[in-house]
Design a protein around this motif. Structure first.
Motif, mmCIF file in Angstrom:
data_model
loop_
_atom_site.group_PDB
_atom_site.id
_atom_site.type_symbol
_atom_site.label_atom_id
_atom_site.label_comp_id
_atom_site.label_asym_id
_atom_site.label_seq_id
_atom_site.Cartn_x
_atom_site.Cartn_y
_atom_site.Cartn_z
ATOM 1 N N LYS A 361 0.835 -1.199 0.000
ATOM 2 C CA LYS A 361 0.000 0.000 0.000
ATOM 3 C C LYS A 361 0.880 1.263 0.000
ATOM 4 O O LYS A 361 0.614 2.221 -0.726
ATOM 5 N N VAL A 370 1.020 -0.647 -8.405
ATOM 6 C CA VAL A 370 0.528 -1.717 -7.537
ATOM 7 C C VAL A 370 1.428 -2.925 -7.769
ATOM 8 O O VAL A 370 1.484 -3.458 -8.876
ATOM 9 N N LEU A 407 -1.761 -5.919 -11.125
ATOM 10 C CA LEU A 407 -3.058 -5.595 -11.719
ATOM 11 C C LEU A 407 -3.950 -6.819 -11.896
ATOM 12 O O LEU A 407 -5.168 -6.685 -11.996
ATOM 13 N N LEU A 410 -5.759 -7.916 -8.055
ATOM 14 C CA LEU A 410 -6.550 -6.950 -7.289
ATOM 15 C C LEU A 410 -7.602 -7.620 -6.414
ATOM 16 O O LEU A 410 -7.937 -7.106 -5.347
ATOM 17 N N THR A 411 -8.106 -8.790 -6.842
ATOM 18 C CA THR A 411 -9.038 -9.488 -5.943
ATOM 19 C C THR A 411 -8.322 -9.882 -4.655
ATOM 20 O O THR A 411 -8.901 -9.820 -3.575
ATOM 21 N N TYR A 413 -5.853 -8.231 -3.292
ATOM 22 C CA TYR A 413 -5.709 -7.024 -2.479
ATOM 23 C C TYR A 413 -7.034 -6.633 -1.823
ATOM 24 O O TYR A 413 -7.062 -6.141 -0.702
ATOM 25 N N GLN A 414 -8.112 -6.853 -2.562
ATOM 26 C CA GLN A 414 -9.426 -6.567 -1.992
ATOM 27 C C GLN A 414 -9.633 -7.383 -0.706
ATOM 28 O O GLN A 414 -10.044 -6.852 0.326
ATOM 29 N N MET A 417 -7.368 -6.108 2.026
ATOM 30 C CA MET A 417 -7.855 -4.840 2.565
ATOM 31 C C MET A 417 -8.887 -5.077 3.653
ATOM 32 O O MET A 417 -8.888 -4.424 4.688
ATOM 33 N N MET B 164 -12.625 -4.165 -9.154
ATOM 34 C CA MET B 164 -11.162 -4.073 -9.226
ATOM 35 C C MET B 164 -10.678 -2.633 -9.340
ATOM 36 O O MET B 164 -9.690 -2.249 -8.743
ATOM 37 N N ARG B 166 -12.202 -0.075 -8.196
ATOM 38 C CA ARG B 166 -12.388 0.525 -6.881
ATOM 39 C C ARG B 166 -11.211 0.165 -5.978
ATOM 40 O O ARG B 166 -10.666 1.024 -5.271
ATOM 41 N N VAL B 167 -10.792 -1.089 -6.027
ATOM 42 C CA VAL B 167 -9.684 -1.535 -5.183
ATOM 43 C C VAL B 167 -8.420 -0.748 -5.505
ATOM 44 O O VAL B 167 -7.707 -0.298 -4.614
ATOM 45 N N ILE B 168 -8.138 -0.540 -6.776
ATOM 46 C CA ILE B 168 -6.900 0.162 -7.127
ATOM 47 C C ILE B 168 -6.971 1.624 -6.674
ATOM 48 O O ILE B 168 -6.002 2.174 -6.163
ATOM 49 N N GLN B 170 -8.557 2.679 -4.077
ATOM 50 C CA GLN B 170 -8.370 2.636 -2.624
ATOM 51 C C GLN B 170 -6.906 2.377 -2.265
ATOM 52 O O GLN B 170 -6.390 2.963 -1.318
#
Lengths: 421, 421
Positions: A361, A370, A407, A410-411, A413-414, A417, B164, B166-168, B170
């Motif tokens: 982050k 990312v 990239l 991202l799931t 990272y979701q 988070m 996805m 939205r995640v990036i 954030q």
């Protein structure tokens, strides 16, 4: 400096420069078949020759250099100035960005020469296995670059739950089968025992090897083997040229370790040239192979189809927890890197998922990129090193390999988070 | 040539070089409030000044140039050799790869200067709206680069179904609200009428503007306005330097058109310098604004909050079909580009989704890059042009802008694969 001057003409092989001879691969005692013989049947001959070479420099074929240029090599060496400012550190931080290639990671660096050597042999079809899909993506692209067909056995649970990697392989023209599949005897046997088996990397590899053998295709290998580390040296050799062009030299070099190929590719040329004083391999605390692994002969693959090698290992049957950095779940460490760790030439660190999420982050916010969760392990180590440099008022130069972008993660990272914020 | 020499020192503004004066923006007759006055209250002052400037060259602040370098500008100008071979064409094909920036598209080129001018004014918070998320991602990153906070109103249906992006946002530190939200009077009003309203770009924009007004924040705008096209000229100016360095000149320049900013950013510097003989804007056949649009005064935004401009438009209330190239669903064409189309300086083509899917697949297989579905429209035109060149035995040089990569559009490709394979 022209791009084609930054790109090396030779790969670097650390084997002749190791502090002691590398224990050779061997067949298990009393084995029912020779794994070394099997390699002869499925790998492109030149790949196999390079696997066992002790030459220090191996020429990169001109055609492979052209393809490297086509996929955007040399990748950029960037200074992480805003990360430095954020950390308020006297250290300079540089990173080599392997995520700049079209498949988003370093894997393509070895897929291209392996596909080339298959093509040169007159073979028109290559086969491999893939877990989350990073390696399969690189193979599908490399195959398409040589007009070869590619078949990729993808672990079924990933095939079903991580469809994006499958889509990109298909866009590159790859034929992707969920493994276990009905395309091989081994797959059919597994399915007859349990039709809802969701697969494993070992099963997928067994299928890929059987499929290559049966049809006379060539099998491509994604990590751990010496030849893969050799091809990845293009990363560090480029970085050396790039550092030289700006009149800098790194003191500390850092990379994450799955099987070891991105770390070795980045650091070995510097180790060989005696540039830098510290080399730091970073792993996952959840897959503690540095702190808990044993240095012994083991199979590099969970299926036990490849020759045994002496390496740091948690055991081929080790079941890793389900961490988001899928590339770091591997049970062992490449043989040359294991030896360098044993001999303290290379240091190691391990970090937890929570720690690497925070580092990712910080990097995204400061540098705008990312990172892949795997690469975030290297970033966490770099952040710690830069903070130590601040405490000790050391004006050191740190360099790390950003082995891939995030990239397609991202799931992950979701989920992180939610879990860690 | 050093990277910092490729990066221009000035943006290029085509307004003084248009074949006739640009019809000015205006308030609608009998309007209850002045839209032009509203812009004064919400946009950074320097952005507004640049919106109305007739200077040919506008200096890029040194700080913005530094940030451009940090995000990897200049982006590469690459030759599509394998696509040429595949098409067996005498034409040379080059492309500028805007997908090489960390947010994966050209949008960051204007987000950075707009955030900078807000920061220079002493404002610490910027606001915008986003549909699929491409523009919001650029704003979140640009804001983080200047230590600004960012609030992004994201159309609720995208917020829920395209998480996805939205995640990036954030990960870059952006505060993302699904719109309609309870953060503004307008959003609350909509929700009280229909709690399950899934939002629209017009609603999100209204919320963003109200939110900026109420809190004294600055509102950033992502396309269509002249100032956005001005900032995007960095693409074409770099490309001119890069062509000059290799001793080439393009004959035909191609780009896709949503609002027009990537097309204009790429081609206008060439048009101004009279380099090239054909400039081809490519749109979606499913959103036929070139073939069916009228050249008249209309609102650039569906909410009707911005001043009216004279442009090619399907009408601000036009409801586009749900195509995968979300960025090309916009109802109009930027005013300067509309004028150049009217005056036949720029040509246009429109392609169907099936056609651009096939083009994307050819490009992925030959060049290894999965293009954004929007950019695939430009690729389809280039493939047709290269085939025409073959038929006519013309050794022309074609250049196009690859405005973004498609790694965050793989679900779209998955659907297209099912639909069109």
């Amino acid at each position: 400096m022209e791009l084609s001057e930054v790109l090396p003409k030779y790969w670097y092989n650390i084997v002749p420069d190791l502090p002691r001879p590398l224990p050779p691969p061997r067949d298990p005692k009393g084995a029912e078949f020779s794994r070394i013989e099997l390699l002869n049947k499925i790998m492109p001959k030149e790949v196999l020759r390079q696997q066992f070479t002790t030459e220090r420099f191996v020429k990169i074929p001109e055609d492979v250099r052209d393809r490297y240029l086509q996929i955007g090599r040399p990748t950029p060496l960037m200074r992480a100035k805003r990360l430095e400012e954020y950390l308020d550190t006297p250290a300079k931080i540089y990173f080599k960005f392997e995520g700049a290639t079209p498949t988003g990671s370093h894997k393509i660096n070895t897929a291209i020469p392996q596909a080339y050597f298959a093509y040169e042999e007159g073979v028109d079809h290559v086969v491999t296995e893939t877990g989350a899909g990073q390696w399969g993506t690189a193979v599908a692209l490399a195959a398409s670059m040589y007009g070869l067909r590619s078949t990729i056995f993808m672990v079924k649970v990933s095939y079903e739950h991580k469809p994006m990697r499958r889509v990109i392989m298909q866009l590159y023209g790859g034929q992707v089968y969920p493994s276990p599949s009905d395309k091989t005897n081994f797959g059919r046997k597994i399915l007859s025992e349990n039709p809802s088996n969701t697969g494993s990397l070992g099963i997928a590899m067994s299928e890929a090897i059987e499929y290559a053998l049966e049809h006379g295709y060539r099998y491509l290998v994604g990590s751990v083997l010496d030849v893969v580390l050799l091809h990845q040296s293009v990363i560090g050799l480029e970085a050396m040229n790039q550092f030289s062009a700006i009149g800098e030299e790194p003191d500390v070099l850092v990379g994450c370790v799955g099987g070891g190929s991105n770390f070795a590719g980045f650091t070995y040329p510097f180790i060989g040239a005696k540039i830098g004083s510290r080399y730091i391999a970073v792993g996952s605390a959840e897959v503690p192979k540095f702190s808990k692994g044993e240095y012994r002969y083991d199979f590099p693959d969970t299926a036990g189809l490849l020759p045994m090698v002496k390496m740091l290992t948690l055991g081929k049957d080790y079941v890793p927890p389900s961490i988001y950095a899928g590339g770091l779940r591997y049970h062992g460490v490449a043989p040359t890197l294991s030896l360098l760790l044993e001999d303290k030439v290379v240091e190691w660190r391990e970090y937890s998922e929570r720690e690497i999420f925070e580092a990712a982050k910080i990097f995204a916010e400061t540098q705008g990129i990312v990172p892949a969760p795997e690469s975030a392990h290297a970033i966490k180590a770099v952040i710690d090193l830069a903070r130590e440099a601040k405490k000790n008022k050391e004006r050191i130069t740190i360099a790390f390999n950003l082995s891939g972008h995030g990239l397609l993660d991202l799931t992950n990272y979701q989920d992180m988070m939610v879990r860690y914020s």
